[in-house]
Design a protein around this motif. Structure first.
Motif, short mmCIF file in Angstrom:
data_model
loop_
_atom_site.label_atom_id
_atom_site.label_comp_id
_atom_site.label_asym_id
_atom_site.label_seq_id
_atom_site.Cartn_x
_atom_site.Cartn_y
_atom_site.Cartn_z
N ALA A 98 0.61 -1.13 -0.34
CA ALA A 98 -0.16 -0.30 0.32
C ALA A 98 0.91 1.42 0.14
O ALA A 98 0.48 2.77 -0.47
N LEU A 99 1.88 1.28 0.57
CA LEU A 99 2.64 2.14 0.50
C LEU A 99 3.76 2.56 -0.66
O LEU A 99 3.92 3.53 -1.04
N ARG A 100 4.18 1.27 -0.90
CA ARG A 100 4.89 1.65 -2.22
C ARG A 100 3.28 2.22 -3.67
O ARG A 100 3.80 3.12 -4.45
N ARG A 101 2.47 1.13 -3.50
CA ARG A 101 0.96 2.19 -4.46
C ARG A 101 1.11 3.45 -4.06
O ARG A 101 0.85 3.94 -5.30
N ALA A 102 0.74 4.28 -2.94
CA ALA A 102 0.63 4.89 -2.52
C ALA A 102 1.24 6.18 -3.40
O ALA A 102 1.41 7.30 -3.64
N GLU A 103 2.92 5.64 -2.71
CA GLU A 103 4.40 6.83 -3.76
C GLU A 103 4.25 6.39 -4.87
O GLU A 103 4.10 7.50 -5.02
N GLU A 104 3.57 5.17 -5.38
CA GLU A 104 3.99 5.59 -6.49
C GLU A 104 2.75 6.62 -7.49
O GLU A 104 3.25 7.51 -8.60
N GLU A 105 1.56 6.43 -6.59
CA GLU A 105 0.37 7.30 -6.87
C GLU A 105 0.44 8.81 -6.80
O GLU A 105 0.36 9.37 -7.93
N ARG A 106 1.52 9.05 -5.29
CA ARG A 106 1.83 10.35 -5.42
C ARG A 106 2.83 11.22 -6.69
O ARG A 106 2.86 12.03 -7.37
N HIS A 107 3.50 10.16 -7.10
CA HIS A 107 4.52 10.38 -8.15
C HIS A 107 4.00 11.00 -9.55
O HIS A 107 4.43 11.24 -10.29
N ARG A 111 3.58 14.09 -11.93
CA ARG A 111 4.11 14.38 -13.01
C ARG A 111 2.07 14.45 -13.84
O ARG A 111 2.84 15.40 -14.72
N ARG A 112 1.69 13.95 -13.55
CA ARG A 112 0.41 14.48 -14.41
C ARG A 112 -0.14 15.79 -14.16
O ARG A 112 -0.59 17.02 -15.09
N GLU A 113 0.07 16.23 -12.83
CA GLU A 113 0.56 17.60 -12.51
C GLU A 113 1.31 18.94 -13.33
O GLU A 113 0.43 19.76 -14.05
N ALA A 114 2.10 18.29 -13.64
CA ALA A 114 2.94 19.11 -14.09
C ALA A 114 2.64 18.76 -15.41
O ALA A 114 3.00 20.15 -16.58
N GLU A 115 2.51 17.87 -15.93
CA GLU A 115 2.12 17.43 -17.69
C GLU A 115 0.99 18.66 -17.96
O GLU A 115 0.41 19.24 -19.01
N ALA A 116 -0.38 18.40 -17.15
CA ALA A 116 -1.26 19.15 -17.25
C ALA A 116 -0.97 20.92 -16.87
O ALA A 116 -1.65 21.87 -17.48
#
Length: 308
Positions: A98-107, A111-116
């Motif tokens: 869950a922590l890895r998934r949360a970290e991946e989702e944050r990254h 990236r999506r916010e920067a792309e947006a």
């Protein structure tokens, strides 16, 4: 080492007998009574031993059952401990995932916010560029209309690029003529300089220099003829440009007259500058559109009016 049951009971019997035999004078008791007393003691001892044996067996069975229960509870506790340990491991593994998934989702969200943000900035830049191009198109639209009117007045040109190319060619020709004139003047100055040097040179070379001078004079004459030819061409070009300028002035005067007529028709003084031909054309266009709309309304009203 464990004691056998027979020896255990023998020891208990001897202990009971030693405890119950009174310390008295055995010489005064008859043998029969002593025998009966001993038998009674043996019976009592046997009963006590039997009762103790039953209590011992009951205690032994209870202890055995208790031990079995304790072993069963121990096995259950071991199983529970193993299950609990496995549950903790599974929970830790799920927590790590869950922590890895949360970290991946944050990254990924970063990236999506920067792309947006990049796409929004690019969209804003494109919108500004589009607005700038539209503004330039609106600003150049009167010029395009003026060029179209010039095409109507100049039938030898079919398209606006042809007219622009013709004027560009004339401008390039004028520049070429000026360059040629400067080159010819430079050659003339050079010839004069050489002539002056020849005059100052030795007398023995006068004939040769005279011949060279004649040749240079011929070249000068040819250059003058070419200069006269190009000057006539330039005068012709200037006359053509003057005619076009005159035509342009007449066009502007016609536009000004139409604008003044529109102002007189609308009963308002002219507000635009005399040199603002594009604005005057725009006002004339708006007036024509208003009159067309008015005539269309009148025609529609006459067509819908009932016949008398």
């Amino acid at each position: 080492m464990a004691v056998p049951w027979e020896e255990y009971f023998q020891l208990v019997l001897e202990e009971k007998l030693s405890m119950k035999i009174p310390e008295q004078n055995m010489d005064h008791v008859p043998p029969v009574l002593r025998l009966l007393e001993k038998r009674q003691k043996l019976v009592d001892a046997d009963r006590g031993l039997q009762a103790q044996k039953e209590v011992f067996e009951i205690t032994k069975a209870s202890l055995k059952q208790r031990w079995e229960q304790l072993e069963q509870k121990e096995q259950e506790l071991k199983g529970s401990f193993i299950r609990f340990e496995k549950f903790l491991q599974d929970a830790e593994a799920r927590r790590s995932r869950a922590l890895r998934r949360a970290e991946e989702e944050r990254h990924l969200a970063g990236r999506r916010e920067a792309e947006a943000l990049r796409l929004r900035a690019q969209l804003a830049e494109l919108q500004r560029e589009r607005a700038r191009l539209q503004h330039g198109l609106q600003r150049l639209e009167p010029c395009a209309r003026l060029l179209e009117q010039m095409l109507e007045l100049l039938p030898e040109f079919q398209e606006v690029p042809e007219l622009v190319a013709r004027f560009d060619g004339l401008a390039d020709m004028q520049a070429a003529l000026r360059l040629t004139e400067r080159q010819r003047l430079a050659e003339l100055e050079e010839a004069r300089a050489r002539l002056q040097r020849l005059r100052d040179s030795w007398q023995d070379e006068l004939l040769l220099q005279g011949q060279r001078r004649a040749h240079l004079l011929e070249r000068l004459e040819s250059a003058r003829e070419r200069t006269l030819h190009w000057e006539s061409k330039w005068i012709q070009i200037q006359n053509t440009a003057a005619e076009k300028t005159l035509l342009l002035g007449r066009t502007r005067m016609a536009v000004l007259n139409m604008y003044q007529l529109v102002c007189q028709h609308q009963r308002r003084p002219p507000t635009l500058d005399i040199e603002d031909t594009e604005g005057q054309l725009e006002q004339v266009k708006l007036s024509i559109l208003d009159l067309s709309a008015m005539l269309a309304g009148l025609h529609q009203a006459e067509s819908t009016a009932p016949t008398s």
